[in-house]
Scaffold this motif. Structure first.
Motif, short mmCIF file in Angstrom:
data_model
loop_
_atom_site.label_atom_id
_atom_site.label_comp_id
_atom_site.label_asym_id
_atom_site.label_seq_id
_atom_site.Cartn_x
_atom_site.Cartn_y
_atom_site.Cartn_z
N GLY A 1 8.00 4.69 -11.59
CA GLY A 1 8.01 3.28 -11.97
C GLY A 1 8.66 2.38 -10.94
N HIS A 2 9.64 2.92 -10.21
CA HIS A 2 10.30 2.12 -9.18
C HIS A 2 9.32 1.77 -8.07
N TYR A 3 8.57 2.76 -7.61
CA TYR A 3 7.61 2.52 -6.53
C TYR A 3 6.48 1.61 -7.01
N LEU A 4 6.04 1.81 -8.25
CA LEU A 4 4.97 0.98 -8.78
C LEU A 4 5.42 -0.48 -8.89
N ALA A 5 6.65 -0.69 -9.35
CA ALA A 5 7.18 -2.06 -9.47
C ALA A 5 7.27 -2.72 -8.10
N GLU A 6 7.68 -1.95 -7.08
CA GLU A 6 7.76 -2.49 -5.73
C GLU A 6 6.37 -2.90 -5.22
N ALA A 7 5.36 -2.07 -5.51
CA ALA A 7 4.00 -2.39 -5.09
C ALA A 7 3.51 -3.66 -5.77
N ARG B 1 0.84 -1.21 0.00
CA ARG B 1 0.00 0.00 0.00
C ARG B 1 0.86 1.25 0.00
N LEU B 2 1.92 1.25 0.79
CA LEU B 2 2.82 2.40 0.85
C LEU B 2 3.46 2.66 -0.50
N MET B 3 3.96 1.62 -1.16
CA MET B 3 4.61 1.80 -2.45
C MET B 3 3.62 2.26 -3.51
N ALA B 4 2.38 1.77 -3.44
CA ALA B 4 1.35 2.20 -4.39
C ALA B 4 1.03 3.68 -4.20
N ILE B 5 0.94 4.10 -2.96
CA ILE B 5 0.71 5.52 -2.64
C ILE B 5 1.85 6.37 -3.20
N CYS B 6 3.08 5.91 -2.99
CA CYS B 6 4.25 6.66 -3.47
C CYS B 6 4.26 6.75 -5.00
N ALA B 7 3.88 5.66 -5.67
CA ALA B 7 3.85 5.66 -7.13
C ALA B 7 2.84 6.67 -7.66
N ILE C 1 -4.17 -2.64 -4.08
CA ILE C 1 -4.60 -2.98 -5.43
C ILE C 1 -5.42 -1.83 -6.03
N GLY C 2 -6.31 -1.24 -5.21
CA GLY C 2 -7.11 -0.13 -5.69
C GLY C 2 -6.27 1.07 -6.09
N ILE C 3 -5.23 1.36 -5.31
CA ILE C 3 -4.37 2.50 -5.62
C ILE C 3 -3.56 2.24 -6.88
N VAL C 4 -3.11 1.00 -7.07
CA VAL C 4 -2.41 0.65 -8.31
C VAL C 4 -3.33 0.88 -9.51
#
Length: 225
Positions: free
Chosen positions: A150-156, A120-126, A176-179
């Protein structure tokens, strides 16, 4: 054997998927001496290999990297800026993550990779990084290092299970919703469809369409969302 046949014979699955194939969950094949993988060539998209692979297995206790919400972590300050921007420019217009509860976890918790809190944190950051790069923010944010959504999204994505048949907790569903929102704002239709399917499949599998089966203790903000 023709040149085409020889190329197809020599093509092997890449040990590490390119950024585009990794985000979309596609098989990544790269022929020798080719800069782009066959999937990116077929879909006529940019093929890059900037993603940092996550090391699997148990990390050693001595010399191991601190959790991301530890001030000693190398990304701590960058994530702090992204969170400030998220709660100022995005929440609660599109995402209903209760700020007080989230900040308490960020300040007092222990957010480790491959967990729902980390996803969730990585999705928020992305999502927040995308907004900053596009200039769609309330305040100007200054980064001392390159900003890579893209780095944060890939981590999520790496931290989110691909199978909705296994139980997913509420934080993972939020991730998942944030992605999905990040994919929508970046016009990534393939990624959006993939995670919308995962989201609705998980809701159906766990019976969350019935409010009586919702987790105990979730906030009023989460319920209204």
């Amino acid at each position: 054997m023709s040149q085409v046949d020889r190329t197809l014979t020599n093509r092997k699955r890449a040990l590490k998927a390119c950024d585009s194939c990794h985000r979309r969950g596609r098989k990544c094949e790269r022929a020798p001496n080719e800069e782009k993988c066959s999937t990116c060539i077929k879909h006529d998209v940019t093929c890059t290999w900037n993603r940092v692979s996550i090391k699997r297995g148990v990390k050693p206790k001595n010399g191991s990297e601190p959790p991301v919400n530890d001030p000693e972590h190398k990304l701590f300050r960058s994530i702090e800026i992204l969170l400030e921007n998220f709660f100022e420019s995005i929440y609660p217009v599109k995402i209903t993550v209760q700020e007080q509860v989230f900040r308490k976890q960020w300040q007092q918790g222990h957010i480790e990779p491959q967990t729902s809190s980390y996803a969730r944190l990585m999705a928020i950051c992305a999502l927040s990084a995308n907004r900053i790069k596009s200039g769609a923010t309330v305040s100007t944010r200054v980064f001392t290092e390159s900003l890579e959504p893209g780095h944060y999204l890939a981590e999520a994505i790496t931290s989110i299970p691909n199978d909705y048949m296994q139980p997913l907790d509420f934080e993972m569903l939020q991730a998942i919703g944030i992605v999905c929102v990040a994919a929508m704002e970046s016009s990534d239709v393939v990624l959006l469809q993939r995670f919308l399917g995962l989201y609705h499949g998980a809701l159906a599998q766990q019976g969350f369409y019935n409010e009586r089966r919702w987790p105990q203790g979730i906030s009023a903000v989460d319920i209204d969302g």
